[in-house]
Design a protein around this motif. Sequence first.
Motif: not given
Length: 495
Positions: A236-255
Amino acid sequence: MALTRLQQLCLRAETVEGTFTDPFSTTYASYLAVDPSLTFDVETYERSVARESFTPLAPLAGAVLGSASFSLEMTSRSATYSTTNTPSFDLPLRACGFQRLELFRIQITSAGITGGPLLHGTVIEQGTSLSKLTVVGNYYTDSAVQYIWATKGPGYTATSAAGLYGDAVAPTTVTSWTFTGGSFTASAGTPAITALGWVPTSSSLYSITAGTAQTLSSGTVLVGSTSGAIAVVVGYYGAAASRTDYFVRRVQGTFGSETVTPYVAGVAGSTFTVSNFLQLATHAPALTIGLSKDGTRESLTSSRGTVSISGNIGEPVLFAFNFSGVKYAVTDAGSLTGVTFLDRTPPVLLGATMNAGDAAITSFSGQKSFCASSFTLDVANDIQYRRCLTAATGIDGIYINGRAPAGTIDPEQSPELDFDWMANFFSTGNLRMDVVTGSGADKFRFKINNMAIASVGQGDRNGIIVRDIGFNLHSGSTSSVGGDNEMCIIWDPSV
């Protein structure tokens, strides 16, 4: 004529999974591998057509798969904690579904833990709005417990604010720690990152950078407008922390650098731009594996595998790796020169400690120390190929589909009053085991948090009856929804 003793193993993590990342350089060839091997398997189509002759037609070549195996001795690369000078088993172990964590070591007072046990995955905190950490390993309610290791998760370093398993606040000199149902008091001083830990994980993680801070909850689905790539947010990432980096699990493809739409329960949210979609280097990467075979260089991409750890008296502890991958190339080239190999001598399995405990023993000092000659831990990953006709090789990566971790030990037989091996066998009771090997910079802790005896045989060791015990590793509960908590490895060279 190529000689088996003149082979060189080269390993390199792939930034983009499935993309060849050249491992044939001195930077990636410093592995002192035992019995390295790399082989290929060609899937062929046999043309079983009817005609005027029984002579078969020539087969057609399909996907070319590969496998690699090798063993590495358990030893450190330096006498101090470092993420840039990790033990040689670090990278291949992560490619076998482990994540590497930087660990805070907390020394506790002689009062011990109140309200424990303090189990792997428990969140501990220094009070309201202060630091939160997640415990690595199990710790019990006895004053013999000196240290607790805990983490903020992959991606966190001493200078970063990014943590998956804790908040962005670093621990302070506050000595009072609490957790649900209990507490403990730390010795004076700020907990420091002093150690590395490796724990199993069930998916690879990527980091993704947003152009503006976002509020993203765990399970949010992200879809790329240009690439069509899909990923699922982890944490979970709240806007109050001003986070721009996030952890994700890849399902398919490459962004790529593109616009992304978040979906929560199938409902599209406000789009935002992303960049820097990278596989998290500490968290189950795919490898390019190269083996220089005294004049020939063979290589695999997309490689992931499984590992078995074994220790025998008077020998170094060995990590035996078996990888599956996709064939990249076979070229003629000589051995690499100027490679700086690890020059530390691996410790042999002498003077180790091996303790076991069960549900009836709630204190650390109540664990039973026993005499054995060997142990094994087999992660037993289920490795599968992702078959896709749009891929040039027919294979779009290698993935870990599950694991069935197990192990063996051979303690001397003793009365059940000493330790109730048989009672736990008959009831499939939940046990734990700690194995500490080496010393100083080469001191490693294998913490088996949850295990059940699966088989008991009888053996003979120089006229002494031994129990040949096989066990399975598990989550600790038949109804638990938690996981990735069956074992961990801790390297803390300072204690």
